[in-house]
Design a protein around this motif. Structure first.
Motif, short mmCIF file in Angstrom:
data_model
loop_
_atom_site.label_atom_id
_atom_site.label_comp_id
_atom_site.label_asym_id
_atom_site.label_seq_id
_atom_site.Cartn_x
_atom_site.Cartn_y
_atom_site.Cartn_z
N PHE A 9 0.84 -1.20 0.00
CA PHE A 9 0.00 0.00 0.00
C PHE A 9 0.88 1.26 0.00
CE2 PHE A 9 -1.81 3.32 2.75
CZ PHE A 9 -3.03 3.59 2.15
N LEU A 10 1.88 1.27 0.88
CA LEU A 10 2.78 2.42 0.95
C LEU A 10 3.57 2.59 -0.34
CD1 LEU A 10 4.10 2.03 4.61
CD2 LEU A 10 2.52 3.77 3.75
N LEU A 11 3.99 1.49 -0.96
CA LEU A 11 4.70 1.58 -2.23
C LEU A 11 3.80 2.18 -3.31
CD1 LEU A 11 6.63 -1.83 -2.26
CD2 LEU A 11 7.60 0.47 -1.95
N PHE A 12 2.53 1.77 -3.35
CA PHE A 12 1.57 2.32 -4.31
C PHE A 12 1.37 3.82 -4.07
CE2 PHE A 12 0.86 -1.72 -5.94
CZ PHE A 12 -0.15 -1.74 -6.90
N LYS A 13 1.48 4.24 -2.82
CA LYS A 13 1.34 5.65 -2.46
C LYS A 13 2.64 6.43 -2.73
CE LYS A 13 -2.81 6.10 -0.69
NZ LYS A 13 -3.73 7.09 -1.22
N GLY A 14 3.68 5.73 -3.16
CA GLY A 14 4.95 6.38 -3.44
C GLY A 14 5.76 6.70 -2.19
N ASN A 16 8.15 5.01 -0.39
CA ASN A 16 9.22 4.04 -0.18
C ASN A 16 9.96 4.32 1.13
OD1 ASN A 16 8.37 4.09 -2.89
ND2 ASN A 16 10.24 3.06 -3.53
N ASP A 17 10.04 5.60 1.50
CA ASP A 17 10.72 5.97 2.74
C ASP A 17 10.03 5.36 3.95
OD1 ASP A 17 8.50 7.72 2.15
OD2 ASP A 17 9.23 9.13 3.67
N LEU A 18 8.71 5.28 3.92
CA LEU A 18 7.98 4.70 5.04
C LEU A 18 8.12 3.17 5.06
CD1 LEU A 18 4.77 6.92 5.14
CD2 LEU A 18 6.82 7.06 6.58
N VAL A 19 8.24 2.57 3.89
CA VAL A 19 8.49 1.13 3.84
C VAL A 19 9.85 0.84 4.47
CG1 VAL A 19 8.86 -0.87 2.34
CG2 VAL A 19 7.03 0.76 1.80
N ASP A 20 10.85 1.66 4.13
CA ASP A 20 12.18 1.51 4.74
C ASP A 20 12.10 1.68 6.26
OD1 ASP A 20 13.25 1.13 2.22
OD2 ASP A 20 13.91 3.21 2.00
#
Length: 116
Positions: A9-14, A16-20
């Motif tokens: 979901f976070l990747l789709f939202k752009g 990537n920093d939050l995924v990290d």
């Protein structure tokens, strides 16, 4: 395609920093995120609107809700067709009645009388 998990979901939202950030939180014990409030805001959106890719990518809230209604209706229509139900109106009335009684004891007689 199925639904997305929170990291997707976070990747789709752009974001990537939050995924990290999540990966770091998972790998390091007792780490506190400096972006905790932002993560909770995205989690709130994810929990409220789900992980269907088209819904996630839609930014207009009215359109997002319409997409969710379309998804709901397509599942219900499929269930109606597969189960051989002949009276869709009674089926929808039954769904509404069951939803209104969620968490309460099911009164089969009341449902029967209401739906005739």
């Amino acid at each position: 395609m199925g639904t997305l998990d929170f990291e997707e979901f976070l990747l789709f939202k752009g974001r990537n920093d939050l995924v990290d950030e999540i990966i770091q939180l998972k790998t390091k014990k007792k780490t506190k995120s400096i972006q905790e409030n932002l993560l909770w805001a995205y989690m709130d959106e994810f929990m409220n609107y789900g992980g269907y890719p088209a819904v996630v990518l839609e930014n207009n809230m009215t359109q997002k809700i319409e997409l969710l209604k379309d998804i709901r209706d397509s599942f219900i229509k499929r269930d109606i067709l597969e189960s051989g139900i002949t009276d869709e109106t009674k089926f929808y009335r039954m769904l509404m009645l069951l939803a209104s009684q969620s968490g309460n004891l099911l009164n089969v007689n009341e449902i029967s009388n209401t739906l005739r």
